[in-house]
Design an enzyme around this catalytic site. Structure first.
Site, short mmCIF file in Angstrom:
data_model
loop_
_atom_site.label_atom_id
_atom_site.label_comp_id
_atom_site.label_asym_id
_atom_site.label_seq_id
_atom_site.Cartn_x
_atom_site.Cartn_y
_atom_site.Cartn_z
N CYS A 64 17.07 -121.57 -2.67
CA CYS A 64 16.06 -122.62 -2.90
C CYS A 64 15.28 -123.01 -1.65
CB CYS A 64 16.74 -123.86 -3.48
SG CYS A 64 17.38 -123.56 -5.12
N THR A 91 11.88 -123.74 -10.97
CA THR A 91 11.13 -124.38 -9.88
C THR A 91 9.79 -123.70 -9.75
OG1 THR A 91 13.15 -124.95 -8.78
CG2 THR A 91 11.18 -124.90 -7.41
N LEU A 112 20.03 -129.12 -8.64
CA LEU A 112 21.43 -128.68 -8.65
C LEU A 112 21.78 -127.95 -7.37
CD1 LEU A 112 21.41 -127.13 -12.24
CD2 LEU A 112 21.95 -129.49 -11.59
N LYS A 153 12.81 -120.44 -0.04
CA LYS A 153 11.76 -120.07 -1.00
C LYS A 153 10.84 -121.26 -1.30
CE LYS A 153 13.12 -119.62 -5.44
NZ LYS A 153 12.31 -120.42 -6.36
N LEU A 189 22.18 -133.78 7.68
CA LEU A 189 21.93 -133.86 9.11
C LEU A 189 23.02 -133.10 9.88
CD1 LEU A 189 20.70 -137.51 9.91
CD2 LEU A 189 19.38 -135.38 9.94
N ALA A 224 23.85 -130.08 11.96
CA ALA A 224 23.25 -128.94 12.68
C ALA A 224 24.09 -127.71 12.39
CB ALA A 224 23.21 -129.24 14.17
N THR A 270 11.97 -117.60 -10.27
CA THR A 270 10.65 -117.66 -9.63
C THR A 270 10.81 -117.18 -8.18
OG1 THR A 270 11.10 -120.01 -9.21
CG2 THR A 270 9.63 -119.50 -11.03
N LYS A 317 9.84 -132.10 -7.16
CA LYS A 317 10.84 -131.07 -6.88
C LYS A 317 10.57 -130.40 -5.53
CE LYS A 317 13.72 -127.68 -7.26
NZ LYS A 317 15.15 -127.77 -7.32
C1 UDX Z 1 19.49 -126.99 -2.72
C2 UDX Z 1 19.20 -128.47 -3.02
O1 UDX Z 1 20.17 -129.28 -2.37
C3 UDX Z 1 19.17 -128.73 -4.49
O2 UDX Z 1 18.82 -130.10 -4.76
C4 UDX Z 1 18.11 -127.80 -5.08
O3 UDX Z 1 17.86 -128.02 -6.41
C5 UDX Z 1 18.49 -126.36 -4.81
O4 UDX Z 1 18.55 -126.18 -3.40
P1 UDX Z 1 21.61 -125.40 -2.51
O5 UDX Z 1 20.66 -124.34 -2.05
O6 UDX Z 1 22.63 -125.04 -3.54
O7 UDX Z 1 20.80 -126.67 -3.11
O8 UDX Z 1 22.41 -125.88 -1.23
P2 UDX Z 1 22.52 -127.10 -0.22
O9 UDX Z 1 23.89 -127.65 -0.31
O10 UDX Z 1 21.41 -128.06 -0.34
O11 UDX Z 1 22.42 -126.30 1.18
C6 UDX Z 1 21.31 -125.47 1.49
C7 UDX Z 1 21.45 -124.86 2.86
O12 UDX Z 1 21.30 -125.84 3.88
C8 UDX Z 1 22.80 -124.17 3.14
O13 UDX Z 1 22.57 -122.97 3.84
C9 UDX Z 1 23.52 -125.16 4.02
O14 UDX Z 1 24.46 -124.55 4.87
C10 UDX Z 1 22.38 -125.76 4.81
N1 UDX Z 1 22.65 -127.12 5.31
C11 UDX Z 1 22.80 -128.15 4.43
C12 UDX Z 1 22.71 -127.36 6.67
O15 UDX Z 1 22.56 -126.45 7.49
N2 UDX Z 1 22.90 -128.65 7.11
C13 UDX Z 1 23.07 -129.69 6.25
O16 UDX Z 1 23.24 -130.82 6.73
C14 UDX Z 1 23.02 -129.44 4.88
#
Ligand code: UDX
Length: 452
Positions: free
Chosen positions: A257, A116, A147, A260, A247, A249, A81, A201
């Site tokens: 995900c 999604t 996930l 989008k 949390l 930075a 999607t 979601k």
């Molecule tokens: C995410 C959601 O966590 C998951 O539940 C959903 O279904 C799909 O999207 P994902 O995109 O695989 O998963 O990665 P995630 O580990 O959540 O990190 C997303 C982004 O946020 C990354 O670029 C990561 O570097 C950033 N991030 C994450 C931060 O900058 N700080 C944080 O504290 C956590």
């Protein structure tokens, strides 16, 4: 339907729960690859899981969508999607999957949306199937996935909750049943209507993204007043209502995900004539944060023209080769367009990055990437960078400038090694800066960000 990231992980895990699964895809090459035992994506543990369940006869792959639909009781829609330029979600693959299901279904089916999708999609899918086959006997269910790339199998096998939205008891019970190992292990099952499941979601992802944008803004305020964002995040996160996760930075969130889904939720609110300034601001703040990384580097090295910059990490986060919406891409684009040479190293994402940016000089290791660099920039916190030979990096680089966009090093240690070290939301350090007077008793404040 759909053997991309979500379809393949969900299919393999559901097969591992004892269900018989056929993964169907219109991409025949992908099906052939999967049938030959190869997994086209990088996800720890996935290949073993697919192989094990194929060998036991519970997981098959096919390009014959008619056969797959006819022989299944439950059809999961796991197609992509993507975002449209307006931020609206492109639903064409979901709609086309619904038409195909309508075309080939003969007896009662349960159609599960795992992709999604914006709230209201359950209804749309139902209408499309009815248009194609007015006498069809079926129920639509929403069963969103949560996930994370890099830990998707663990997230599926040990979820915080399973969300199932259904309009009939028959469909609800059938879907609960395929999750029996989780149900029996007392994993909370959130059983609700279709619209609520769809909202859970989007709302979850938007709040997770909001935490990141929030702490990134707090980091900027910390920088202006000499506070340390890692200590602030720790202090905040110990409040159980806030919680310590998401949390950290950094360079801004990326991936397939969060960007989008936040834009998708904002667009959904607009379409429903709902004012949602906070949701819109999550994305605006993230776009600024990525830009701030470029500005920080510029403040360190001046004009990019003719400079050589070393980038460590390209993937949007560690343990994946995925570069979709990766903050590193924006950095590369800014550097290359301003006339800099970019030497990069990433343990998994180099091939994808070079395909997108052929100008990128891909290196075999961090030390080669640092050769003659005017600055070293850490974009992704891969574990292997945490224990890097930093004096060797310093030795190779042309200047001792280090921009750490993920706060993985200790500012005082970096300064002691001789780096001019800049990170996010922490006081910048120059070589020769002494230890802080109170540093010996402030040790907990120097902890790395809590990231679980
Ligand atoms: C995410 C959601 O966590 C998951 O539940 C959903 O279904 C799909 O999207 P994902 O995109 O695989 O998963 O990665 P995630 O580990 O959540 O990190 C997303 C982004 O946020 C990354 O670029 C990561 O570097 C950033 N991030 C994450 C931060 O900058 N700080 C944080 O504290 C956590």
């Amino acid at each position: 339907m759909g053997t991309g990231y979500v379809g393949l992980v969900s299919g393999a895990c559901l097969a591992d729960f004892g269900n018989v699964v056929v993964g169907v895809d219109i991409n025949e090459q992908r099906v052939d690859l999967l049938r030959s035992g190869k997994v086209p994506i990088y996800e720890p543990g996935l290949e073993e899981l697919v192989t094990r369940n194929r060998d036991r006869g519970r997981l098959n792959f096919s390009a014959d969508v008619a056969f797959a639909i006819k022989s299944s009781e439950i059809v999961f829609i796991c197609v992509g999607t993507p975002s449209q330029p307006s931020g609206e979600v492109d639903m064409s693959f979901v709609h086309s999957a619904a038409r195909t299901i309508g075309q080939y279904m003969e007896d009662y089916k349960i159609v599960v949306n795992k992709s999604t999708v914006p709230v209201g999609t359950g209804d749309e899918v139902e209408q499309i199937i009815r248009q194609v086959r007015p006498d069809a006997d079926f129920d639509v269910v929403s069963n969103p996935e949560f996930l994370r790339e890099g830990s998707a199998i663990d997230d599926f096998m040990h979820p915080d909750r399973v969300v199932i939205g259904a309009g009939s008891q028959r469909a609800m019970e059938a879907v609960i049943d395929i999750y029996r190992p989780l149900y029996q292990a007392d994993v909370p099952m959130v059983l609700t209507g279709i619209e609520s499941a769809e909202m859970i979601k989007y709302a979850s992802n938007a709040l997770l993204a909001a935490k990141i944008s929030f702490i990134n803004e707090i980091a900027s305020v910390c920088e202006a007043y000499g506070a340390d964002v890692t200590a602030v995040a720790r202090g905040m996160g110990l409040d159980e209502r806030i919680g310590p996760r998401n949390l950290s930075a950094g360079a801004g969130y990326g991936g397939s995900c969060f960007p989008k889904d936040v834009q998708g939720l904002a667009a959904t609110a607009r379409r429903g004539d709902v004012e949602a300034p906070l949701i819109q601001a999550i994305d605006t703040s993230n776009v600024r944060q990525r830009r701030r990384m470029v500005d920080k580097l510029q403040a360190m090295v001046g004009d990019f023209d003719g400079k050589t910059i070393c980038l460590l990490g390209l993937a949007f986060k560690p343990d994946t080769d995925d570069i979709r919406e990766a903050p590193a891409l924006e950095m590369i684009a800014a550097l290359v367009s301003a006339g800099a040479t970019v030497q990069a190293y990433d343990p998994a994402a180099m091939a994808h990055s070079q395909a997108e940016h052929p100008e990128l000089v891909c290196c075999d290791d961090p030390y080669t990437a640092a050769q003659d660099a005017d600055a070293v920039v850490l974009m992704t916190e891969w574990n292997e960078f945490r224990n890097m030979d930093l004096p060797r990096i310093l030795d190779r680089a042309a200047a001792p400038k280090f921009l750490d966009c993920r706060n993985i090093y200790d500012p005082q240690e970096m300064a002691a090694l001789g780096f001019e070290y800049v990170s996010i939301g922490r006081v910048s350090r120059r070589p020769g800066d002494g230890l802080e007077e109170n540093s010996s008793w402030m040790v907990p404040g120097r902890f790395s960000p809590i990231r679980t």
